[in-house]
Design a protein around this motif. Structure first.
Motif, PDB file in Angstrom:
ATOM      1  N   TYR A  70      -2.213  14.589 -16.029  1.00 27.47           N
ATOM      2  CA  TYR A  70      -2.797  15.609 -16.899  1.00 27.47           C
ATOM      3  C   TYR A  70      -3.099  14.944 -18.247  1.00 27.47           C
ATOM      4  CZ  TYR A  70      -0.545  18.813 -13.577  1.00 27.47           C
ATOM      5  OH  TYR A  70      -0.149  19.473 -12.448  1.00 27.47           O
ATOM      6  N   PRO A  71      -3.896  15.603 -19.098  1.00 22.58           N
ATOM      7  CA  PRO A  71      -4.158  14.996 -20.404  1.00 22.58           C
ATOM      8  C   PRO A  71      -2.883  14.721 -21.204  1.00 22.58           C
ATOM      9  CG  PRO A  71      -5.686  16.801 -20.014  1.00 22.58           C
ATOM     10  CD  PRO A  71      -4.680  16.839 -18.890  1.00 22.58           C
ATOM     11  N   GLU A  72      -1.863  15.547 -21.020  1.00 26.37           N
ATOM     12  CA  GLU A  72      -0.670  15.403 -21.871  1.00 26.37           C
ATOM     13  C   GLU A  72       0.558  14.869 -21.135  1.00 26.37           C
ATOM     14  OE1 GLU A  72      -1.875  18.187 -20.714  1.00 26.37           O
ATOM     15  OE2 GLU A  72      -0.189  19.304 -19.897  1.00 26.37           O
ATOM     16  N   LYS A  73       0.457  14.711 -19.815  1.00 27.34           N
ATOM     17  CA  LYS A  73       1.640  14.225 -19.088  1.00 27.34           C
ATOM     18  C   LYS A  73       1.270  13.623 -17.734  1.00 27.34           C
ATOM     19  CE  LYS A  73       2.591  18.553 -16.736  1.00 27.34           C
ATOM     20  NZ  LYS A  73       3.382  19.774 -16.633  1.00 27.34           N
ATOM     21  N   ILE A  74       2.202  12.843 -17.209  1.00 28.20           N
ATOM     22  CA  ILE A  74       2.084  12.363 -15.830  1.00 28.20           C
ATOM     23  C   ILE A  74       3.229  12.988 -15.046  1.00 28.20           C
ATOM     24  CG2 ILE A  74       2.102  10.358 -14.296  1.00 28.20           C
ATOM     25  CD1 ILE A  74       1.231   8.637 -16.642  1.00 28.20           C
ATOM     26  N   LEU A  75       2.897  13.550 -13.898  1.00 25.70           N
ATOM     27  CA  LEU A  75       3.920  14.137 -13.045  1.00 25.70           C
ATOM     28  C   LEU A  75       3.973  13.354 -11.737  1.00 25.70           C
ATOM     29  CD1 LEU A  75       5.916  16.521 -12.611  1.00 25.70           C
ATOM     30  CD2 LEU A  75       4.022  17.787 -11.611  1.00 25.70           C
ATOM     31  N   LEU A  76       5.157  12.811 -11.443  1.00 24.02           N
ATOM     32  CA  LEU A  76       5.368  12.096 -10.187  1.00 24.02           C
ATOM     33  C   LEU A  76       6.336  12.913  -9.348  1.00 24.02           C
ATOM     34  CD1 LEU A  76       4.988   9.222  -8.710  1.00 24.02           C
ATOM     35  CD2 LEU A  76       7.252   8.747  -9.596  1.00 24.02           C
ATOM     36  N   ASP A 131      20.207  18.215   5.411  1.00 26.15           N
ATOM     37  CA  ASP A 131      19.505  18.213   6.705  1.00 26.15           C
ATOM     38  C   ASP A 131      18.040  18.651   6.638  1.00 26.15           C
ATOM     39  OD1 ASP A 131      21.696  17.210   8.004  1.00 26.15           O
ATOM     40  OD2 ASP A 131      22.479  19.181   8.551  1.00 26.15           O
ATOM     41  N   LYS A 132      17.552  18.882   5.445  1.00 24.37           N
ATOM     42  CA  LYS A 132      16.125  19.198   5.303  1.00 24.37           C
ATOM     43  C   LYS A 132      15.403  18.134   4.474  1.00 24.37           C
ATOM     44  CE  LYS A 132      14.141  23.198   5.572  1.00 24.37           C
ATOM     45  NZ  LYS A 132      13.622  24.520   5.158  1.00 24.37           N
ATOM     46  N   GLY A 133      15.900  17.899   3.286  1.00 21.90           N
ATOM     47  CA  GLY A 133      15.266  16.869   2.473  1.00 21.90           C
ATOM     48  C   GLY A 133      15.500  17.039   0.988  1.00 21.90           C
ATOM     49  N   THR A 134      14.866  16.141   0.229  1.00 23.69           N
ATOM     50  CA  THR A 134      15.078  16.071  -1.207  1.00 23.69           C
ATOM     51  C   THR A 134      13.728  16.096  -1.915  1.00 23.69           C
ATOM     52  OG1 THR A 134      17.089  14.778  -0.870  1.00 23.69           O
ATOM     53  CG2 THR A 134      16.076  14.622  -3.055  1.00 23.69           C
ATOM     54  N   LYS A 135      13.703  16.748  -3.079  1.00 18.37           N
ATOM     55  CA  LYS A 135      12.486  16.733  -3.889  1.00 18.37           C
ATOM     56  C   LYS A 135      12.820  16.261  -5.295  1.00 18.37           C
ATOM     57  CE  LYS A 135       8.502  19.306  -5.395  1.00 18.37           C
ATOM     58  NZ  LYS A 135       7.811  20.577  -5.584  1.00 18.37           N
ATOM     59  N   LEU A 136      12.046  15.281  -5.747  1.00 18.65           N
ATOM     60  CA  LEU A 136      12.219  14.738  -7.094  1.00 18.65           C
ATOM     61  C   LEU A 136      10.982  15.040  -7.917  1.00 18.65           C
ATOM     62  CD1 LEU A 136      13.270  11.100  -6.200  1.00 18.65           C
ATOM     63  CD2 LEU A 136      14.808  12.927  -6.866  1.00 18.65           C
ATOM     64  N   GLU A 137      11.194  15.296  -9.182  1.00 24.58           N
ATOM     65  CA  GLU A 137      10.079  15.497 -10.113  1.00 24.58           C
ATOM     66  C   GLU A 137      10.335  14.692 -11.370  1.00 24.58           C
ATOM     67  OE1 GLU A 137       8.492  20.027  -9.503  1.00 24.58           O
ATOM     68  OE2 GLU A 137       9.114  19.372 -11.506  1.00 24.58           O
ATOM     69  N   ILE A 138       9.443  13.772 -11.620  1.00 24.75           N
ATOM     70  CA  ILE A 138       9.584  12.906 -12.794  1.00 24.75           C
ATOM     71  C   ILE A 138       8.382  13.149 -13.709  1.00 24.75           C
ATOM     72  CG2 ILE A 138       9.493  10.484 -13.541  1.00 24.75           C
ATOM     73  CD1 ILE A 138      10.970  10.097 -10.632  1.00 24.75           C
ATOM     74  N   THR A 139       8.658  13.524 -14.932  1.00 30.13           N
ATOM     75  CA  THR A 139       7.567  13.786 -15.878  1.00 30.13           C
ATOM     76  C   THR A 139       7.595  12.766 -17.001  1.00 30.13           C
ATOM     77  OG1 THR A 139       7.860  16.139 -15.429  1.00 30.13           O
ATOM     78  CG2 THR A 139       6.491  15.568 -17.319  1.00 30.13           C
ATOM     79  N   MET A 140       6.427  12.259 -17.333  1.00 30.37           N
ATOM     80  CA  MET A 140       6.268  11.381 -18.500  1.00 30.37           C
ATOM     81  C   MET A 140       5.325  12.072 -19.474  1.00 30.37           C
ATOM     82  SD  MET A 140       8.028   8.732 -17.909  1.00 30.37           S
ATOM     83  CE  MET A 140       8.564   7.528 -16.751  1.00 30.37           C
ATOM     84  N   ASN A 141       5.744  12.213 -20.694  1.00 33.11           N
ATOM     85  CA  ASN A 141       4.872  12.813 -21.709  1.00 33.11           C
ATOM     86  C   ASN A 141       3.900  11.780 -22.238  1.00 33.11           C
ATOM     87  OD1 ASN A 141       6.236  15.292 -21.558  1.00 33.11           O
ATOM     88  ND2 ASN A 141       7.855  14.469 -22.876  1.00 33.11           N
ATOM     89  N   LEU A 142       2.662  12.181 -22.367  1.00 34.47           N
ATOM     90  CA  LEU A 142       1.649  11.233 -22.857  1.00 34.47           C
ATOM     91  C   LEU A 142       1.289  11.476 -24.322  1.00 34.47           C
ATOM     92  CD1 LEU A 142      -0.810  11.130 -19.824  1.00 34.47           C
ATOM     93  CD2 LEU A 142       0.865   9.411 -20.475  1.00 34.47           C
ATOM     94  N   ASN A 143       1.618  12.640 -24.828  1.00 36.92           N
ATOM     95  CA  ASN A 143       1.151  13.014 -26.167  1.00 36.92           C
ATOM     96  C   ASN A 143       1.347  11.977 -27.260  1.00 36.92           C
ATOM     97  OD1 ASN A 143       0.037  15.356 -25.428  1.00 36.92           O
ATOM     98  ND2 ASN A 143       1.807  16.642 -25.942  1.00 36.92           N
ATOM     99  N   ASP A 144       2.619  11.693 -27.570  1.00 35.07           N
ATOM    100  CA  ASP A 144       2.884  10.794 -28.686  1.00 35.07           C
ATOM    101  C   ASP A 144       2.583   9.338 -28.334  1.00 35.07           C
ATOM    102  OD1 ASP A 144       4.827  11.343 -26.885  1.00 35.07           O
ATOM    103  OD2 ASP A 144       6.505  11.000 -28.232  1.00 35.07           O
ATOM    104  N   LYS A 145       2.862   8.996 -27.059  1.00 30.92           N
ATOM    105  CA  LYS A 145       2.725   7.589 -26.663  1.00 30.92           C
ATOM    106  C   LYS A 145       1.262   7.152 -26.554  1.00 30.92           C
ATOM    107  CE  LYS A 145       6.872   5.910 -25.930  1.00 30.92           C
ATOM    108  NZ  LYS A 145       7.311   4.610 -26.434  1.00 30.92           N
ATOM    109  N   ASN A 146       0.421   8.087 -26.152  1.00 32.06           N
ATOM    110  CA  ASN A 146      -0.936   7.660 -25.863  1.00 32.06           C
ATOM    111  C   ASN A 146      -1.883   7.697 -27.061  1.00 32.06           C
ATOM    112  OD1 ASN A 146      -0.783   6.754 -23.286  1.00 32.06           O
ATOM    113  ND2 ASN A 146      -2.586   7.884 -22.633  1.00 32.06           N
ATOM    114  N   VAL A 147      -1.340   8.092 -28.209  1.00 32.66           N
ATOM    115  CA  VAL A 147      -2.175   8.054 -29.400  1.00 32.66           C
ATOM    116  C   VAL A 147      -2.168   6.619 -29.910  1.00 32.66           C
ATOM    117  CG1 VAL A 147      -2.536   9.020 -31.690  1.00 32.66           C
ATOM    118  CG2 VAL A 147      -1.521  10.418 -29.920  1.00 32.66           C
ATOM    119  N   ARG A 148      -3.176   5.901 -29.488  1.00 24.77           N
ATOM    120  CA  ARG A 148      -3.250   4.497 -29.901  1.00 24.77           C
ATOM    121  C   ARG A 148      -4.486   4.279 -30.765  1.00 24.77           C
ATOM    122  NH1 ARG A 148      -2.430   1.267 -24.433  1.00 24.77           N
ATOM    123  NH2 ARG A 148      -3.439   3.105 -23.642  1.00 24.77           N
ATOM    124  N   ASP A 149      -4.347   3.517 -31.802  1.00 23.43           N
ATOM    125  CA  ASP A 149      -5.425   3.222 -32.758  1.00 23.43           C
ATOM    126  C   ASP A 149      -5.998   4.497 -33.363  1.00 23.43           C
ATOM    127  OD1 ASP A 149      -6.340   0.856 -30.347  1.00 23.43           O
ATOM    128  OD2 ASP A 149      -5.199   0.446 -32.159  1.00 23.43           O
TER     129      ASP A 149
END
Lengths: 149, 117
Positions: A70-76, A131-149
């Motif tokens: 997304y514009p403001e985050k990455i969801l894995l 016996d069914k499974g596992t779900k993981l959700e990893i979020t990375m915020n892009l807002n502050d980090k991606n403001v470059r130059d």
């Protein structure tokens, strides 16, 4: 309200396939590089994705890794069909592992996978049904980090 | 002033490492070193451009090394990488070397060459 997805891709992970474990994480890393995501975010997400992938290979029959940018985050997300986790609090403790000796000898099953994922994620969510499974959700915020130059 | 880093090709020569893959990608500077046989530990702590010392020879070390963008892997103690490991490493242009030394001795020599953690 969620904003628009700008990129998405799925990777299939096969349980027991230690030879190719890590390839989805590698492909993911290359995609993020091409898009021009901040290198620190790529580094952290690659670690989390690798650990998640190895967990599917080690403990599940099959899994799907999805990347949504997304514009403001990455969801894995990584969703698997497998044995699941009985006690998530225990599984989150560094050093705790249910891996077999054979798997440990290969250098897996050190009990560091889930802690590494949590440490490197901005937001980490895990849910599991035995016996069914596992779900993981990893979020990375892009807002502050991606403001470059 | 930043010190000049030693190149992988020079390390191979000085420590008499055996190259298990193709030779043409050895012209890179070593940024540091890391020793571990636990893959999660390597994922968490090894850095880009490092030389990775391990006793593991199975194909998954290539995935870890590529993700961490290490300069190369040295497998210690006369252990050999599996065929599949070499095949994967060659596809990724990742140098894999072997040594007859133990991890302790090899790291000592790497330190003497100016490589540190």
């Amino acid at each position: 309200m969620d904003s628009e997805v700008v990129f998405k891709q799925e990777f299939e992970i096969n349980g027991g396939d230690f030879v190719n474990a890590g390839e989805s994480a590698s492909k993911l890393k290359n995609i993020l590089k091409e898009i021009g995501i901040d290198t620190d975010i790529i580094r952290r997400l690659a670690i989390a994705a690798y650990e998640a992938e190895v967990n599917v290979v080690t403990y599940a029959r099959h899994g799907i890794m999805r990347i949504l940018i997304y514009p403001e985050k990455i969801l894995l997300t990584v969703e698997d069909e497998g044995q699941g986790i009985k006690d998530i609090d225990l599984a989150m403790q560094p050093g705790y592992s249910t891996a077999t000796d054979e798997i440990r000898e290969m250098g897996f099953g050190a009990g560091l996978g889930l802690p590494n994922m949590k440490k490197n994620a901005d937001i980490f969510n895990i849910s599991s049904t035995v016996d069914k499974g596992t779900k993981l959700e990893i979020t990375m915020n892009l807002n502050d980090k991606n403001v470059r130059d | 002033m930043p010190e000049e880093k030693i190149k992988l090709s020079e390390v191979i020569k000085q420590l008499n490492l055996k190259i298990e893959c193709r030779e043409q990608f050895l012209d890179k500077e070593i940024q540091g070193g890391y020793v571990s046989d636990l893959l999660s530990d390597v994922m968490a702590n090894c850095k880009e451009g490092y030389i990775w010392i391990t006793l593991q020879g199975h194909p998954n070390i290539v995935a870890v090394a590529v993700l961490k963008e290490v300069a190369g892997i040295v497998i210690i103690n006369n252990r050999k990488p599996e065929e599949e490991t070499i095949k994967k490493a060659e596809a990724e242009k990742l140098p894999i070397m072997t040594s007859s030394l133990t991890a302790f001795e090899l790291v000592g020599k790497l330190y003497e060459l100016g490589i540190s953690g």
